[in-house]
Design a protein around this motif. Structure first.
Motif, PDB file in Angstrom:
ATOM      1  N   SER A 189      10.179 -12.715 -14.024  1.00  0.00           N
ATOM      2  CA  SER A 189       9.461 -13.070 -12.829  1.00  0.00           C
ATOM      3  C   SER A 189       8.770 -11.832 -12.535  1.00  0.00           C
ATOM      4  CB  SER A 189      10.422 -13.199 -11.619  1.00  0.00           C
ATOM      5  OG  SER A 189      11.559 -12.144 -11.332  1.00  0.00           O
ATOM      6  N   ILE A 190       7.651 -11.839 -11.577  1.00  0.00           N
ATOM      7  CA  ILE A 190       6.741 -10.938 -11.287  1.00  0.00           C
ATOM      8  C   ILE A 190       6.775 -10.823  -9.620  1.00  0.00           C
ATOM      9  CG2 ILE A 190       4.144  -9.970 -11.264  1.00  0.00           C
ATOM     10  CD1 ILE A 190       4.048 -11.432 -13.935  1.00  0.00           C
ATOM     11  N   LEU A 191       6.917  -9.400  -9.319  1.00  0.00           N
ATOM     12  CA  LEU A 191       6.858  -9.198  -7.899  1.00  0.00           C
ATOM     13  C   LEU A 191       5.598  -8.577  -7.679  1.00  0.00           C
ATOM     14  CD1 LEU A 191      10.440  -7.910  -7.116  1.00  0.00           C
ATOM     15  CD2 LEU A 191       9.605 -10.427  -7.033  1.00  0.00           C
ATOM     16  N   GLU A 192       4.878  -9.243  -6.483  1.00  0.00           N
ATOM     17  CA  GLU A 192       3.604  -8.583  -6.062  1.00  0.00           C
ATOM     18  C   GLU A 192       3.706  -7.545  -5.134  1.00  0.00           C
ATOM     19  OE1 GLU A 192       0.786  -9.051  -7.398  1.00  0.00           O
ATOM     20  OE2 GLU A 192       1.209 -10.726  -8.835  1.00  0.00           O
ATOM     21  N   PRO A 193       3.076  -6.512  -5.014  1.00  0.00           N
ATOM     22  CA  PRO A 193       3.265  -5.175  -3.852  1.00  0.00           C
ATOM     23  C   PRO A 193       3.047  -5.896  -2.846  1.00  0.00           C
ATOM     24  CG  PRO A 193       1.083  -4.916  -4.961  1.00  0.00           C
ATOM     25  CD  PRO A 193       1.796  -6.201  -5.709  1.00  0.00           C
ATOM     26  N   ALA A 194       3.847  -5.226  -1.576  1.00  0.00           N
ATOM     27  CA  ALA A 194       3.517  -5.853  -0.202  1.00  0.00           C
ATOM     28  C   ALA A 194       2.494  -5.129   0.304  1.00  0.00           C
ATOM     29  CB  ALA A 194       5.019  -5.627   0.628  1.00  0.00           C
ATOM     30  N   ILE A 195       1.666  -5.730   1.157  1.00  0.00           N
ATOM     31  CA  ILE A 195       0.340  -5.076   1.613  1.00  0.00           C
ATOM     32  C   ILE A 195       1.041  -4.117   2.762  1.00  0.00           C
ATOM     33  CG2 ILE A 195       0.008  -6.874   3.452  1.00  0.00           C
ATOM     34  CD1 ILE A 195      -2.887  -6.259   3.059  1.00  0.00           C
ATOM     35  N   GLU A 196       1.875  -4.455   3.406  1.00  0.00           N
ATOM     36  CA  GLU A 196       2.639  -3.478   4.359  1.00  0.00           C
ATOM     37  C   GLU A 196       2.918  -2.039   3.795  1.00  0.00           C
ATOM     38  OE1 GLU A 196       3.847  -6.448   3.752  1.00  0.00           O
ATOM     39  OE2 GLU A 196       3.642  -7.594   5.836  1.00  0.00           O
ATOM     40  N   ASP A 197       3.463  -2.310   2.768  1.00  0.00           N
ATOM     41  CA  ASP A 197       3.778  -0.932   1.699  1.00  0.00           C
ATOM     42  C   ASP A 197       2.332  -0.048   1.807  1.00  0.00           C
ATOM     43  OD1 ASP A 197       6.303  -1.503   2.199  1.00  0.00           O
ATOM     44  OD2 ASP A 197       6.406  -2.263   0.364  1.00  0.00           O
ATOM     45  N   VAL A 198       1.455  -0.800   1.156  1.00  0.00           N
ATOM     46  CA  VAL A 198       0.033  -0.218   0.782  1.00  0.00           C
ATOM     47  C   VAL A 198      -0.616   0.520   2.045  1.00  0.00           C
ATOM     48  CG1 VAL A 198      -2.290  -0.367  -0.169  1.00  0.00           C
ATOM     49  CG2 VAL A 198      -0.232  -1.801  -0.865  1.00  0.00           C
ATOM     50  N   ILE A 199      -0.533  -0.181   3.341  1.00  0.00           N
ATOM     51  CA  ILE A 199      -1.159   0.290   4.369  1.00  0.00           C
ATOM     52  C   ILE A 199      -0.470   1.412   4.920  1.00  0.00           C
ATOM     53  CG2 ILE A 199      -1.648  -0.240   6.872  1.00  0.00           C
ATOM     54  CD1 ILE A 199      -3.515  -1.519   4.643  1.00  0.00           C
ATOM     55  N   ALA A 200       0.987   1.484   4.840  1.00  0.00           N
ATOM     56  CA  ALA A 200       2.054   2.543   5.213  1.00  0.00           C
ATOM     57  C   ALA A 200       1.551   3.958   4.178  1.00  0.00           C
ATOM     58  CB  ALA A 200       3.391   2.406   5.211  1.00  0.00           C
TER      59      ALA A 200
ATOM     60  N   TYR B  86     -10.645   2.447   4.852  1.00  0.00           N
ATOM     61  CA  TYR B  86     -11.017   1.565   3.818  1.00  0.00           C
ATOM     62  C   TYR B  86     -11.992   0.624   3.947  1.00  0.00           C
ATOM     63  CZ  TYR B  86     -10.324  -1.398  -0.069  1.00  0.00           C
ATOM     64  OH  TYR B  86     -10.507  -2.021  -1.017  1.00  0.00           O
ATOM     65  N   ASP B  87     -12.701   0.153   3.280  1.00  0.00           N
ATOM     66  CA  ASP B  87     -13.381  -1.180   3.504  1.00  0.00           C
ATOM     67  C   ASP B  87     -13.837  -1.708   2.081  1.00  0.00           C
ATOM     68  OD1 ASP B  87     -15.086  -2.991   4.165  1.00  0.00           O
ATOM     69  OD2 ASP B  87     -16.815  -1.805   4.928  1.00  0.00           O
ATOM     70  N   GLY B  88     -13.013  -2.958   1.820  1.00  0.00           N
ATOM     71  CA  GLY B  88     -13.406  -3.584   0.555  1.00  0.00           C
ATOM     72  C   GLY B  88     -12.284  -4.751   0.373  1.00  0.00           C
ATOM     73  N   SER B  89     -12.054  -5.066  -0.919  1.00  0.00           N
ATOM     74  CA  SER B  89     -11.266  -6.113  -1.044  1.00  0.00           C
ATOM     75  C   SER B  89      -9.693  -5.740  -0.972  1.00  0.00           C
ATOM     76  CB  SER B  89     -11.597  -6.587  -2.581  1.00  0.00           C
ATOM     77  OG  SER B  89     -11.241  -5.641  -3.515  1.00  0.00           O
ATOM     78  N   LEU B  90      -9.055  -6.958  -0.980  1.00  0.00           N
ATOM     79  CA  LEU B  90      -7.509  -6.501  -0.919  1.00  0.00           C
ATOM     80  C   LEU B  90      -7.072  -5.891  -2.314  1.00  0.00           C
ATOM     81  CD1 LEU B  90      -6.220  -9.970   0.705  1.00  0.00           C
ATOM     82  CD2 LEU B  90      -5.893  -7.399   1.404  1.00  0.00           C
ATOM     83  N   ALA B  91      -7.709  -6.549  -3.348  1.00  0.00           N
ATOM     84  CA  ALA B  91      -7.180  -5.813  -4.706  1.00  0.00           C
ATOM     85  C   ALA B  91      -7.430  -4.280  -4.779  1.00  0.00           C
ATOM     86  CB  ALA B  91      -8.090  -6.568  -5.801  1.00  0.00           C
ATOM     87  N   GLY B  92      -8.631  -4.011  -4.404  1.00  0.00           N
ATOM     88  CA  GLY B  92      -9.176  -2.656  -4.033  1.00  0.00           C
ATOM     89  C   GLY B  92      -8.307  -1.769  -3.204  1.00  0.00           C
ATOM     90  N   LEU B  93      -7.893  -2.307  -2.241  1.00  0.00           N
ATOM     91  CA  LEU B  93      -6.911  -1.776  -1.163  1.00  0.00           C
ATOM     92  C   LEU B  93      -5.373  -1.349  -1.996  1.00  0.00           C
ATOM     93  CD1 LEU B  93      -5.907  -0.640   1.458  1.00  0.00           C
ATOM     94  CD2 LEU B  93      -5.442  -2.961   2.050  1.00  0.00           C
ATOM     95  N   HIS B  94      -4.977  -2.315  -2.786  1.00  0.00           N
ATOM     96  CA  HIS B  94      -3.899  -2.192  -3.648  1.00  0.00           C
ATOM     97  C   HIS B  94      -3.997  -0.855  -4.526  1.00  0.00           C
ATOM     98  CE1 HIS B  94      -1.179  -5.197  -2.169  1.00  0.00           C
ATOM     99  NE2 HIS B  94      -2.105  -6.162  -2.226  1.00  0.00           N
ATOM    100  N   THR B  95      -5.140  -0.928  -4.993  1.00  0.00           N
ATOM    101  CA  THR B  95      -5.509   0.361  -6.064  1.00  0.00           C
ATOM    102  C   THR B  95      -5.465   1.548  -5.560  1.00  0.00           C
ATOM    103  OG1 THR B  95      -6.886  -1.344  -7.669  1.00  0.00           O
ATOM    104  CG2 THR B  95      -7.188   1.088  -7.863  1.00  0.00           C
ATOM    105  N   GLN B  96      -6.317   1.602  -4.362  1.00  0.00           N
ATOM    106  CA  GLN B  96      -6.444   2.779  -3.441  1.00  0.00           C
ATOM    107  C   GLN B  96      -5.190   3.187  -3.122  1.00  0.00           C
ATOM    108  OE1 GLN B  96      -9.922   3.292  -1.209  1.00  0.00           O
ATOM    109  NE2 GLN B  96      -8.729   4.493   0.156  1.00  0.00           N
TER     110      GLN B  96
END
Length: 317
Positions: free
Chosen positions: A300-311, A227-237
Motif C-alpha cells: 500500500s502507498i501512503l501519501e504525505p499529509a499536507i498539514e505536515d508539509v505546511i508545518a 509559496y505560490d504554485g500547485s499542491l504537487a510543487g508544495l510537497h516538493t518544496q
C-alpha cells in the motif's frame, strides 16, 4: 480577475507601559504582497492565525484601504469602487451569516434580490438551481435561527451567488460542519466553478478543502507570500516523502531491511516495513523491484499529509 502588486497594510497598536503612558507600535499585517488570479481559478489561500489572510481579503473587498501598493479586482480599485465591486463579488464568512436571523430563508433571499436588483427571471432560475444542488427546498420557509450550522452555511453560499458574482471569497466555509455537509458543499462549489466560471479564493484551516477544490495554493506567513504554485510543487518544496508499506510473507532474518534503489526503510515491525521515497518519483518501479526481490503478501502507498508539509514550511521560517 485579481491583481495584487507590492501590497502592504500596517496598523498602529498602542500598548500601556505604565499607569498613564502608552507606546505606539507599528504592525505590518501584509508585507509587500504580489500575486495574480486568473478568471475561473480556484485558489487556496492559507496560513497560520495572524498571517494576514483576513486582512488581504478585507482589502480585496474594499473594507480596508491598503497602506501602499496597487490592487485591482475585476478591473476596479476595491476601496474606490465599493458599490460597483459589491455587485460583482460574493463573500461567505464561516463564523458570520449574511442571512436575517428571524426571517424564513426564502425572505432573506428575496431581500437580497431587492438589494442587488436582480432580474426576477434570473433570480428564480438561480434560486431553483441552488435549492436543487444544495438541497434547500424543504428549508425555504424555516427561520434562519432554526437552521443547523450546515443548513445555514448552505443558505449563505446560495445567498452569495444569487446575483451572479464573478468572484467568490470563502473564509472558513466548512468550519464546524460534519463530513456529509462538507462533501455536499465541496461538490456544489466544483459545480459552480465549472458551470459558471466563477473565480474562487478560499481561506481555510481545513486543508482537505484545499486538496479537493484547488489546483493552486498560496501560503502566507507574517504577511509575506512564502509559496505560490500547485499542491504537487508544495510537497516538493516542503521536502515531503511518500511511503510504501510492504507486508512480507515472513519477516527478514535478523531484522533485516528491504534494500531497493530509490527508497529507504525508516520503520520495521515484524513482516511489515515502511519505505520512504520522493513525492515526485513514480511508485511503479519501486513496487516492481520489491515484488521481484522479496516474497510480498500486500502493498500500500501512503501519501504525505499536507498539514505536515505546511508545518515544515513554517518551521523553516
Amino acid at each position: 480577475m485579481i491583481e495584487v502588486e507590492d501590497l502592504s497594510r500596517t496598523f498602529v497598536v498602542r500598548r500601556r507601559t505604565g499607569r498613564v503612558r502608552r507606546t505606539a507600535t507599528e504592525v505590518r499585517a501584509v508585507d509587500h504582497l504580489s500575486f495574480e488570479v486568473e478568471r475561473g481559478e480556484m485558489v487556496g489561500y492559507i496560513g497560520p492565525n495572524g498571517a494576514g489572510k483576513s486582512t488581504t481579503v478585507k482589502m480585496l473587498t474594499g473594507i480596508l484601504v491598503p497602506t501602499s501598493g496597487r490592487l485591482s479586482v475585476a478591473g476596479v480599485d476595491p476601496s474606490r469602487n465599493r458599490v460597483d465591486l459589491t455587485r460583482r463579488i460574493g463573500v461567505v464568512f464561516g463564523q458570520r451569516t449574511t442571512l436575517w436571523w428571524d426571517l424564513p430563508l426564502r425572505d432573506s433571499f428575496e431581500l437580497l434580490r431587492r438589494i442587488y436588483r436582480i432580474d426576477g427571471t434570473r433570480f428564480r432560475q438561480n434560486l431553483a438551481e441552488f435549492c436543487e444542488l444544495l438541497d434547500l427546498g424543504d428549508l425555504l420557509d424555516t427561520p434562519v435561527r432554526q437552521l443547523s450550522l450546515g443548513q445555514r452555511m448552505r443558505g449563505d453560499i446560495a445567498a452569495a451567488l444569487l446575483h451572479d458574482p464573478e468572484i467568490l471569497y470563502l473564509d472558513e466555509p466548512t468550519i464546524g460542519l460534519d463530513v456529509v455537509s462538507k462533501s455536499r458543499l465541496r461538490a456544489f462549489l466544483r459545480e459552480v466553478n465549472a458551470a459558471r466560471d466563477v473565480t474562487l479564493l478560499l481561506t481555510t484551516h481545513d486543508l482537505q478543502d484545499i486538496e479537493q477544490l484547488c489546483s493552486r495554493v498560496m501560503v502566507i506567513d507574517h504577511g509575506s507570500l512564502v509559496y505560490d504554485g500547485s499542491l504537487a510543487g508544495l510537497h516538493t518544496q516542503g521536502g515531503s516523502t511518500r511511503t510504501l508499506v510492504v507486508d512480507l510473507v515472513d519477516p527478514l532474518p535478523d531484522e533485516g531491511r528491504i534494500r531497493v534503489e530509490g527508497a529507504s526503510v525508516h520503520k520495521v515491525e515484524g513482516p511489515r516495513q515502511w519505505l520512504s521515497f520522493p513525492t515526485d518519483a513514480s511508485a511503479a518501479p519501486l513496487v516492481a523491484a520489491v515484488a521481484a526481490s522479496y516474497d510480498v503478501a500486500d502493498l500500500s502507498i501512503l501519501e504525505p499529509a499536507i498539514e505536515d508539509v505546511i508545518a515544515e514550511l513554517y518551521s523553516r521560517r
